[in-house]
Design a protein around this motif. Structure first.
Motif, mmCIF file in Angstrom:
data_model
loop_
_atom_site.group_PDB
_atom_site.id
_atom_site.type_symbol
_atom_site.label_atom_id
_atom_site.label_comp_id
_atom_site.label_asym_id
_atom_site.label_seq_id
_atom_site.Cartn_x
_atom_site.Cartn_y
_atom_site.Cartn_z
ATOM 1 N N ARG A 360 0.832 -1.206 0.000
ATOM 2 C CA ARG A 360 0.000 0.000 0.000
ATOM 3 C C ARG A 360 0.868 1.259 0.000
ATOM 4 O O ARG A 360 0.629 2.197 -0.771
ATOM 5 N N VAL A 361 1.882 1.277 0.855
ATOM 6 C CA VAL A 361 2.762 2.437 0.946
ATOM 7 C C VAL A 361 3.473 2.683 -0.385
ATOM 8 O O VAL A 361 3.531 3.815 -0.873
ATOM 9 N N VAL A 362 3.989 1.621 -0.987
ATOM 10 C CA VAL A 362 4.697 1.770 -2.260
ATOM 11 C C VAL A 362 3.743 2.226 -3.350
ATOM 12 O O VAL A 362 4.068 3.103 -4.167
ATOM 13 N N ARG A 363 2.559 1.649 -3.371
ATOM 14 C CA ARG A 363 1.569 2.028 -4.369
ATOM 15 C C ARG A 363 1.202 3.502 -4.241
ATOM 16 O O ARG A 363 1.090 4.228 -5.226
ATOM 17 N N CYS A 364 1.022 3.959 -3.014
ATOM 18 C CA CYS A 364 0.623 5.347 -2.788
ATOM 19 C C CYS A 364 1.763 6.329 -3.039
ATOM 20 O O CYS A 364 1.528 7.496 -3.349
ATOM 21 N N ALA A 365 3.003 5.865 -2.903
ATOM 22 C CA ALA A 365 4.155 6.744 -3.143
ATOM 23 C C ALA A 365 4.337 7.021 -4.624
ATOM 24 O O ALA A 365 4.925 8.039 -4.997
ATOM 25 N N GLY A 366 3.849 6.106 -5.478
ATOM 26 C CA GLY A 366 4.002 6.301 -6.909
ATOM 27 C C GLY A 366 5.289 5.711 -7.429
ATOM 28 O O GLY A 366 6.148 5.242 -6.683
ATOM 29 N N GLN A 367 5.430 5.730 -8.729
ATOM 30 C CA GLN A 367 6.584 5.102 -9.371
ATOM 31 C C GLN A 367 7.813 6.006 -9.317
ATOM 32 O O GLN A 367 7.815 7.109 -9.826
ATOM 33 N N GLY A 368 8.862 5.517 -8.680
ATOM 34 C CA GLY A 368 10.116 6.258 -8.628
ATOM 35 C C GLY A 368 10.128 7.329 -7.561
ATOM 36 O O GLY A 368 9.092 7.712 -7.005
ATOM 37 N N GLY A 369 11.323 7.806 -7.240
ATOM 38 C CA GLY A 369 11.457 8.856 -6.253
ATOM 39 C C GLY A 369 10.966 8.449 -4.886
ATOM 40 O O GLY A 369 10.474 9.280 -4.125
ATOM 41 N N HIS A 370 11.109 7.173 -4.533
ATOM 42 C CA HIS A 370 10.638 6.682 -3.236
ATOM 43 C C HIS A 370 11.655 5.711 -2.653
ATOM 44 O O HIS A 370 12.125 4.796 -3.334
#
Length: 415
Positions: A360-370
């Motif tokens: 969930r956290v990765v999905r909400c952070a978006g692609q890249g820059g995380h």
């Protein structure tokens, strides 16, 4: 990844909706399923991207993500990664009961720093140290007592106290430089070596209060009763911490995290006046000497400060677990990298629940820059198998797969 995990990973993200023209699309998920990187004049992630990619192709994954370069998955590490939750650390601490011995002896620093690396293979290996470690090197001796924690016998609260301060003496910090050099050799390009410092306001709270405090009344009062003394102290700390960061980078650190641990204890307008300018000064000084070194800023309790934190010009902003990741990304925009922010308590939950929260956290952070991390440090008593699972899940994530999962979601999702 299990079918259950894949199903969970492709489920809707929090309460934020998106379409082909939404912020989610702008982060790199196109509505036709193609993975792309947004390039725009105002986006830090897009600016000089191809030049950066050519210059940093051999950099560790974490460094690339911190800079906003294209990556295949979010790199992962944990704050307080080495420490009391690990049995191997507790065994070593029995032989060396003094924290200062453990954090100021090269061999012990290296051994402890590498314990989680050997066990879990995170994408970042942070040096085992403390934000107060450099204090004696610029004129502020301190002790660590079993019950009270850090103790500064002579707090600085007057112009007279300022006379004890002097430029930082790196001969007194040789163990930091030596340890970083060894860590860089040990992990090679397989992980980023992380250094860290305390922000001026946070360090000043210890120096003014004489140690740990729950109220911060002395230093907050000093903002009004002796502002010239506090400004002089913060200015000195800004210079010393800048020099200390450069020392760590020159010794081998790929990336530096700035902990303004107690910045969240200030009202936002007070943080803007008494903390932000000094962090901004540090960023400016370090950029002149180490322009390619990513700088991360973390504040505990930063929900009311995110936009102000962005104004410091750091490369990465760490979110604590009280900030919704989707909300944090929306507030900060796609032009800056973010770090975090799984609640450390999730590591005590059943592993499927931990898996779903990571996704969930990765999905909400978006692609890249995380950079995937916890929203605070690892808690004492955390099961080591949960830490191992955290990193296993992190390594299994792929942005391409996530983008494919989104190909059919063209209409806005409303929860």
């Amino acid at each position: 990844m299990t079918s259950h995990a894949l199903t969970s990973f492709s489920s809707s993200c929090c309460s934020i909706g998106w379409s082909s023209s939404s912020w989610f699309d702008k982060l790199g998920f196109s509505s036709n399923g193609e993975t792309r990187i947004r390039v725009s004049s105002e986006s830090k992630l897009g600016k000089n991207m191809f030049l950066r990619a050519s210059l940093s192709s051999s950099d560790p994954l974490l460094v690339k993500a911190a800079r906003g370069d294209p990556v295949s998955r979010p790199p992962a590490w944990m704050m307080r990664q080495a420490g009391r939750y690990m049995a191997v650390y507790r065994k070593l601490a029995e032989k060396h009961p003094s924290f200062r011995e453990r954090s100021e002896t090269t061999d012990l620093i290296v051994e402890i720093s590498l314990q989680p690396w050997k066990a879990f293979r995170p994408d970042g290996v942070i040096i085992f140290s403390d934000i107060l470690t450099p204090l004696p090197a610029f004129g502020v001796p301190f002790d660590i007592e079993e019950v009270r924690g850090p103790v500064i016998q002579t707090p600085i609260r007057s112009e007279e106290g300022l006379k004890t301060l002097h430029p930082i003496d790196f001969d007194k910090l040789h163990f930091v430089g030596e340890s970083l050099k060894i860590l860089r050799q040990e992990v090679g390009q397989h992980a980023a070596v992380l250094g860290f410092v305390g922000a001026p306001w946070t360090i000043a709270t210890y120096i003014v209060e004489g140690g740990t405090t729950r109220t911060y009344t002395t230093i907050k009062s000093m903002c009004h009763t002796a502002p010239h003394v506090l400004r002089a102290l913060l200015s000195h700390l800004s210079q010393a911490i800048s020099d200390y960061i450069i020392f760590q980078v020159e010794s081998g650190a790929h990336c530096i995290q700035i902990f303004d641990s107690w910045g969240g204890q200030l009202p936002p307008d007070m943080w803007e006046k008494w903390s932000k300018p000094y962090i901004t000064e540090i960023v400016g000084r370090v950029r002149k000497k180490c322009p390619q070194t990513p700088l991360v800023l973390y504040i505990n309790g930063n929900g009311g400060l995110l936009e102000r934190m962005k104004g410091t010009e750091v490369d990465v902003i760490g979110l604590d677990w009280t900030v919704d990741m989707a909300d944090g990304r929306q507030r900060l925009g796609s032009g800056i990298s973010i770090q975090g922010n799984v609640d450390p308590a999730y590591l005590f939950s059943p592993l499927p629940a931990l898996t779903e929260e990571i996704q969930r956290v990765v999905r909400c952070a978006g692609q890249g820059g995380h950079i995937l991390n916890l929203g605070h440090g690892v808690l004492v008593g955390t099961p080591e198998e949960a830490v191992a699972h955290f990193f296993d899940v992190a390594r299994s994530l792929k942005y391409d797969a996530l983008s494919e999962d989104r190909v059919d979601e063209k209409s806005k999702v409303v929860v």
